[in-house]
Design a protein around this motif. Structure first.
Motif, PDB file in Angstrom:
ATOM      1  N   VAL A  48       0.867  -1.175   0.000  1.00  0.00           N
ATOM      2  CA  VAL A  48       0.000   0.000   0.000  1.00  0.00           C
ATOM      3  C   VAL A  48       0.906   1.228   0.000  1.00  0.00           C
ATOM      4  N   HIS A  49       0.917   1.958  -1.106  1.00  0.00           N
ATOM      5  CA  HIS A  49       1.681   3.205  -1.223  1.00  0.00           C
ATOM      6  C   HIS A  49       3.136   3.038  -0.779  1.00  0.00           C
ATOM      7  N   GLY A  50       3.766   1.979  -1.252  1.00  0.00           N
ATOM      8  CA  GLY A  50       5.169   1.762  -0.981  1.00  0.00           C
ATOM      9  C   GLY A  50       5.473   1.100   0.346  1.00  0.00           C
ATOM     10  N   HIS A  51       4.453   0.752   1.109  1.00  0.00           N
ATOM     11  CA  HIS A  51       4.635   0.034   2.372  1.00  0.00           C
ATOM     12  C   HIS A  51       4.180  -1.411   2.200  1.00  0.00           C
ATOM     13  N   HIS A  52       4.706  -2.287   3.050  1.00  0.00           N
ATOM     14  CA  HIS A  52       4.504  -3.717   2.863  1.00  0.00           C
ATOM     15  C   HIS A  52       3.990  -4.336   4.161  1.00  0.00           C
ATOM     16  N   TYR A  53       2.905  -5.085   4.056  1.00  0.00           N
ATOM     17  CA  TYR A  53       2.224  -5.629   5.229  1.00  0.00           C
ATOM     18  C   TYR A  53       1.881  -7.101   5.010  1.00  0.00           C
ATOM     19  N   ALA A  54       1.722  -7.782   6.121  1.00  0.00           N
ATOM     20  CA  ALA A  54       1.223  -9.160   6.059  1.00  0.00           C
ATOM     21  C   ALA A  54       0.335  -9.414   7.260  1.00  0.00           C
ATOM     22  N   LEU A  55      -0.671 -10.224   7.051  1.00  0.00           N
ATOM     23  CA  LEU A  55      -1.465 -10.750   8.152  1.00  0.00           C
ATOM     24  C   LEU A  55      -1.489 -12.262   7.983  1.00  0.00           C
ATOM     25  N   VAL A  56      -0.839 -12.945   8.921  1.00  0.00           N
ATOM     26  CA  VAL A  56      -0.706 -14.397   8.850  1.00  0.00           C
ATOM     27  C   VAL A  56      -1.806 -15.028   9.701  1.00  0.00           C
ATOM     28  N   GLU A  57      -2.593 -15.897   9.094  1.00  0.00           N
ATOM     29  CA  GLU A  57      -3.693 -16.562   9.782  1.00  0.00           C
ATOM     30  C   GLU A  57      -3.240 -17.942  10.240  1.00  0.00           C
ATOM     31  N   LEU A  58      -3.223 -18.142  11.551  1.00  0.00           N
ATOM     32  CA  LEU A  58      -2.850 -19.425  12.137  1.00  0.00           C
ATOM     33  C   LEU A  58      -4.127 -20.167  12.499  1.00  0.00           C
ATOM     34  N   ASP A  59      -4.233 -21.418  12.080  1.00  0.00           N
ATOM     35  CA  ASP A  59      -5.442 -22.201  12.369  1.00  0.00           C
ATOM     36  C   ASP A  59      -5.066 -23.538  12.984  1.00  0.00           C
ATOM     37  N   GLY A  60      -6.079 -24.276  13.421  1.00  0.00           N
ATOM     38  CA  GLY A  60      -5.852 -25.596  13.993  1.00  0.00           C
ATOM     39  C   GLY A  60      -5.123 -25.599  15.315  1.00  0.00           C
TER      40      GLY A  60
END
Length: 593
Positions: A48-60
């Motif tokens: 997003v506008h030169g920035h970098h993100y992650a959302l990691v979904e942990l399950d189980g």
């Protein structure tokens, strides 16, 4: 020189019995991996506008477990940092049936944690809380911390933020020292969340969030005339788009459960992208934010979570407003319908988190309801213009200043408390902030649920001393009866019920906690204190209160009647009503469970 690949995070966001969501920001496009309990989960960053993100979904995951985790960026371990001095970060899943324990607060400025910062803004109670948690010892950790607005101040910037602004544009040109675009919002969040102690805290303690006005600008959506004035400037459109877009990325995305994210169109664009290159959602995010501002019904920021026998409803009281002068509402018709579907009995405790207090001190409530009537023409056009000026100058825009919404919510909460929407809860408690002082009030009732307002504000942004005096005057003495006379002069009907103070106000920087304990709903407030070393504040309890269910009260005790905040002769004290109050006492913590 090697640059550390993590900009912010990891932040532990939505967590339930079997899943967890971990958010972070990186310096470049990357593949993020999380290792915990012998398992691995991974996600690509999005841009997003030169920035970098992650959302990691942990399950189980296994319910009721506490598991350390490691974060890798492109195969390189980056968290935890063994040299930080903080314990390993943990994933603590909820245990089915376990009573909720949570912390909450609002209004936190991002200034240095040194002697100068503590002198001007007080000790950061969140940071003091983090240091106590890291040290171990004491009661169990909470399951959640809820930030109920003003985590960032886009309009009242610090010296550090102004240095960043000056390095990239003329700070004397509009909007001056206020934020202008997404890049400046990204730096403001960095200042808010990069302190090592708070960063460690948020890597372990799950968090829920909602905005208030300063996340965008003071008085955001106070009235239609305010909005038109802002829209006439050269910079407002960029501000509101950047503010809502960054809020979706930094705060809102982590509020959602995996099921709710699966229904979010913007998130699904990210989740569906399986190519090798990072997806850039900046343009689409800007269009989304613009649409959300112009058409509040196009997106819902409110959300609801159940924790065993406790329901938590987090209410957007800013973006979902109806600003039409003849039909203004703090929450519009669609949002009220959503609330109607979730304000239900069948829970032991019902918590309604709204950044703006539902029950202000009654004197102030009357003033705000009077001001709304005058602003809408009760005393003529000239007085209406003066009323609107006063509304914006004095921040008269809480629930009491939107009588349609106040009375609508009062009807909902009364129905729940009377058992008309399922079995009546023991307590219905509004959790709020915004006003920069803390207090507890209760609706005067003889039966059904106990209806409370528990305010915790600020985390770190103390009210000036002159304003403290005004707040105290509006909380006690003649403020209520005088306010009532003023409101009636503008033909404002009396509130559908009356309420009175159980405790407060007090003006410390503090963070509140609550627990659904066997004896009732326990609430307590803690502040940071300095004993020589400004970098290592201690934690001290400011106030505490236990609200017992009516069935636990003494059968011979009559209910306290109330007129103008003065109990009638023979009325009983707060202690007899089931509230046990205690004075200052140190607080100690121990690790999860």
């Amino acid at each position: 020189m090697v640059t550390f690949p993590l900009v912010l995070g990891p932040m532990m966001r939505y967590v339930d019995e079997t899943s967890a969501s971990v958010w972070l920001e990186t310096r470049s496009a990357a593949r993020i991996s999380i290792h915990a309990g012998g398992r691995d989960w991974a996600a690509r960053t999005f841009a997003v506008h030169g920035h970098h993100y992650a959302l990691v979904e942990l399950d189980g995951l296994e319910p009721g477990t506490v598991t350390p985790y490691v974060v890798e960026v492109d195969g390189t371990p980056v968290w935890p940092d063994p040299s930080s001095g903080f314990p390993p970060s943990m994933i603590a899943t909820l245990k089915t049936g376990k009573p909720l324990r949570m912390a909450y607060g609002t209004c936190r400025t991002s200034v240095p944690h040194d002697a100068t910062g503590n002198r001007t803004h007080g000790v950061d109670s969140l940071r003091a809380y983090a240091l106590r948690m890291a040290a171990g010892g004491g009661p169990p950790w909470p399951d959640l911390v809820a930030f109920l607005g003003d985590q960032v101040y886009a309009d009242l910037t610090s010296e550090q933020m102004q240095e960043f602004i000056s390095a990239r544009r003329d700070i004397k040109a509009p909007p001056g020292e206020e934020l202008k675009d997404y890049e400046e919002y990204a730096h403001l969040y960095y200042l808010a969340w990069s302190d090592p102690a708070n960063r460690w805290l948020l890597s372990t303690l799950p968090s829920a969030m909602i905005f208030d006005d300063h996340d965008i600008r003071d008085d955001w959506n106070t009235s239609l005339s305010w909005k038109k004035k802002m829209e006439a400037t050269s910079w407002w459109h960029g501000r509101i788009v950047a503010g809502l877009a960054s809020y979706w990325v930094y705060q809102h995305l982590g509020n959602l459960s995996p099921q709710e994210r699966a229904e979010d169109d913007l998130w699904q664009q990210i989740a569906r992208h399986t190519g090798g290159d990072e997806i850039d959602v900046g343009p689409e995010l800007d269009r989304f934010a613009d649409r959300a501002d112009q058409d509040p019904g196009s997106y819902r920021w409110s959300y609801c979570r159940d924790f065993g026998d406790t329901r938590l409803i987090v209410v957007d009281s800013r973006a979902a407003r109806d600003l039409a002068p003849d039909d203004r509402a703090l929450v519009d018709e669609a949002e009220m319908a959503w609330l109607d579907g979730r304000m239900r009995g069948g829970f032991r405790h019902l918590l309604v988190a709204t950044s703006l207090p539902f029950l202000l001190p009654m004197g102030l409530h009357y003033v705000e309801s009077w001001n709304e009537a005058v602003s809408q023409g009760a005393w003529g056009k000239l007085a209406a213009r003066a009323g609107e000026t006063m509304r914006q100058a004095l921040d008269l825009e809480h629930w009491g200043a939107f009588q349609n919404s106040f009375r609508g919510m009062a009807a909902l909460v009364t129905d729940v408390a009377d058992g008309k929407r399922g079995s009546a809860p023991e307590t219905i408690t509004f959790l709020s902030g915004d006003v920069h002082y803390s207090y507890v009030a209760e609706v005067d009732r003889d039966s059904g649920s106990r209806i409370l307002q528990a305010v915790s504000s600020p985390i770190r942004n103390p009210l000036p001393r002159l304003m403290r005096s005004f707040a105290a005057i509006m909380s006690y003495g003649l403020a209520a009866p005088v306010g009532a006379l003023v409101a009636r002069s503008a033909k404002v009907p009396d509130p559908p019920f009356r309420w009175s103070s159980l405790k407060g106000p007090w003006f410390d920087n503090n963070l509140a906690c609550l627990e659904a304990a066997p004896e009732g709903l326990k609430l307590w407030w803690q502040k940071g204190v300095v004993d020589g070393d400004h970098s290592r504040p201690g934690l001290e309890r400011v106030a505490s209160l236990t609200v017992a269910p009516r069935s636990a009260e003494h059968p011979a005790a009559g209910h306290r009647r109330h007129l103008g905040f003065r109990p009638a002769a023979g009325g009983r004290s707060a202690t007899q009503r089931g509230a046990r109050l205690s004075g200052r006492a140190p607080s100690r913590w121990r690790p999860f469970r």
